[in-house]
Design an enzyme around this catalytic site. Sequence first.
Site, PDB file in Angstrom:
ATOM      1  N   GLU A   1       1.784  -0.048  -4.885  1.00 20.72           N
ATOM      2  CA  GLU A   1       0.791   0.945  -5.284  1.00 20.72           C
ATOM      3  C   GLU A   1       1.520   2.272  -5.507  1.00 20.72           C
ATOM      4  O   GLU A   1       1.930   2.934  -4.558  1.00 20.72           O
ATOM      5  CB  GLU A   1      -0.285   1.111  -4.209  1.00 20.72           C
ATOM      6  CG  GLU A   1      -1.344   2.124  -4.613  1.00 20.72           C
ATOM      7  CD  GLU A   1      -2.262   2.526  -3.473  1.00 20.72           C
ATOM      8  OE1 GLU A   1      -3.434   2.847  -3.739  1.00 20.72           O
ATOM      9  OE2 GLU A   1      -1.813   2.521  -2.300  1.00 20.72           O
TER      10      GLU A   1
ATOM     11  N   ASP B   1       0.832  -1.199   0.000  1.00 23.59           N
ATOM     12  CA  ASP B   1       0.000   0.000   0.000  1.00 23.59           C
ATOM     13  C   ASP B   1       0.872   1.257   0.000  1.00 23.59           C
ATOM     14  O   ASP B   1       1.942   1.296   0.619  1.00 23.59           O
ATOM     15  CB  ASP B   1      -0.884  -0.031   1.253  1.00 23.59           C
ATOM     16  CG  ASP B   1      -1.848   1.120   1.320  1.00 23.59           C
ATOM     17  OD1 ASP B   1      -2.729   1.197   0.462  1.00 23.59           O
ATOM     18  OD2 ASP B   1      -1.703   1.952   2.245  1.00 23.59           O
TER      19      ASP B   1
END
Length: 618
Positions: free
Chosen positions: A354, A325
């Site tokens: 990400e 993330d």
Amino acid sequence: MKTKLIVLLSWCLVALTQAQVEKIEPPFWWSGMHAQKLQLMCYGKDISKYNVQIEGITIDEIKKTENPNYLFVTIDTKGIEPGTFSIHFLEKDKIAFSQPYELKKRRENSSQRKGFDSSDVMYLIMPDRFANGNANNDSHPDTVEKADRSKPGGRHGGDIQGVIDHLDYLKDLGATALWSTPLLEDNEPVYSYHTYAQSDLYKIDPRYGTNEDYKRLASEMHKLDMKLIMDYVTNHWGSKHWMIKDLPTKNWIHQWPEGFKRSNYRMTTQFDTNASVVDSKGCMDGWFDTTMPDMNQSNPLLLKYITQNAIWWIEYADLDGFRVDTYSYNDKEGIAKWTKAIMDEYPDFNIVGEVWMHDQAQMAYWQKDSKIGAIDNFNSHLPSVMDFTLHDALMVVFNEDKGAWDKGMIKAYDNFTNDFLYPDINNLLLFAGNHDTNRINEIYQGDINKYKMAMTLVFTTRGIPQMYYGDEIGMLGNRDKKGDGDIRRDFPGGWKGDTQNAFLSSDKENGRTNDQEAFHSFTKKVLNWRKNAKVIHTGKLLQYIPFDNVYVYFRYKEEKSVMIIINNNSNDQELNVTRFKEGLKDYKMGTDIITDSNIDVTEAITIQGKTSMIIELK
């Protein structure tokens, strides 16, 4: 009386040990790891006043911090066989108490585990919203927020058992890998189903199940030849994390004089040669949100802690990959070291970061061995990044019926013209939507033809396809108008008492509706064909400039070729095949795997408006 006294003394010794050592993390480790130096984080009231001794094991360093409740002990595990040994805590050269610690035996060939790749199709779920397999853990005494399915932002009760119960559904659909949003404990009082504000990095949230349940999920998936990807968060923890409440060092997190300071979210400052220091710091050191303290990866103790934690989960649960993330919000040198350490331990593993940016050069900067990153001597060691620019195109392109210089299918074509920027184009993660974006079927108002065109592209171009749970049954959701809860609706049939069960086919009682079945049958057909279509996995991409809003491209190897046609025009189009001779070569016939119809590719091909074809050439 003597027996009672011995029991009492034994109980007191245990109580004293427990009082002095509340935690040692990692809670256990493995023998024979590539990285031989192991940092043990020992936590307990005033534990730093003790010295440490371990018989037969070399202690490289004992690190004390300004917080007396911590000791960081680095040991050398080289040549140490599996087994349990004692960590002695000494006061004035005498053993005050001891704590057992175990080095386990590794799985055979653990270091050679194969991560996800372009032969896979990744299915993304939010576990709280997928299926409730165990209603008894919907709420838990150890966590604050209780289940309330009436709240879009509340906990709804989905759990690991619910995922296990529906692995056959995923297998039948054609998914080969599962990415679940985080499952570690998130003890925030509200919005905790989100689980990105984690409160314990070594513990599955009890409302999802146990550590053993997670391990069992991986095992059950491997029996079905499927892979499990963990969503790992390096950039921030939750405000309720026990270490945040009692920081080992002040710089364990990024602190600001004014208290909370939100990130400016400008990831470009990470490589902008003209960026001001204050702006760069504002991106990397600012907090992602009020409940998410920003972790300082430049602190070597923290970096080692999260590196070992990530490796611990791979080894413990037998994982096949990470999705990281907010990768590009981390201290970039720190996250590069974290990534390299994991890939050194597992050379064939895969990690996708990400990097939510809108320019291919900026995203390519973050992929391993990037020539762009090399300009400022940076290498992230990150094998894969998410193709957000393709996602940007997919969000609009199929609503642009009339092609123009910069409208319609040219947006897809242009995305791939920049593939030269990436070190490894087959290791990009492709998606039409995820848990942070409006639903693809919301954007296209439930139009199945537009869904088919979008997913044809995702499933057949270069890279690793990822789909979002429920897209395959036409689920809708508008984040802009109704918030995150609307794009994270419960999968119908995942809860006892649901009036409809979309896990079941339309010929079953209360199964999928005819409309849902149409979405599902298309997805299932293409994905199950893709499983064995190696030319799609690793073949080269040959594309043609779209004319009349019709995009044609080929995936090809020496012995195999597939022709993909996407007609984004509302009208039927007739294609002169002469233009595609380079891709068609000497092929005469083909089969459209969507309709099972045979196609003569030596003559003009007619394709209906707003449809796609996947022609396996013969």
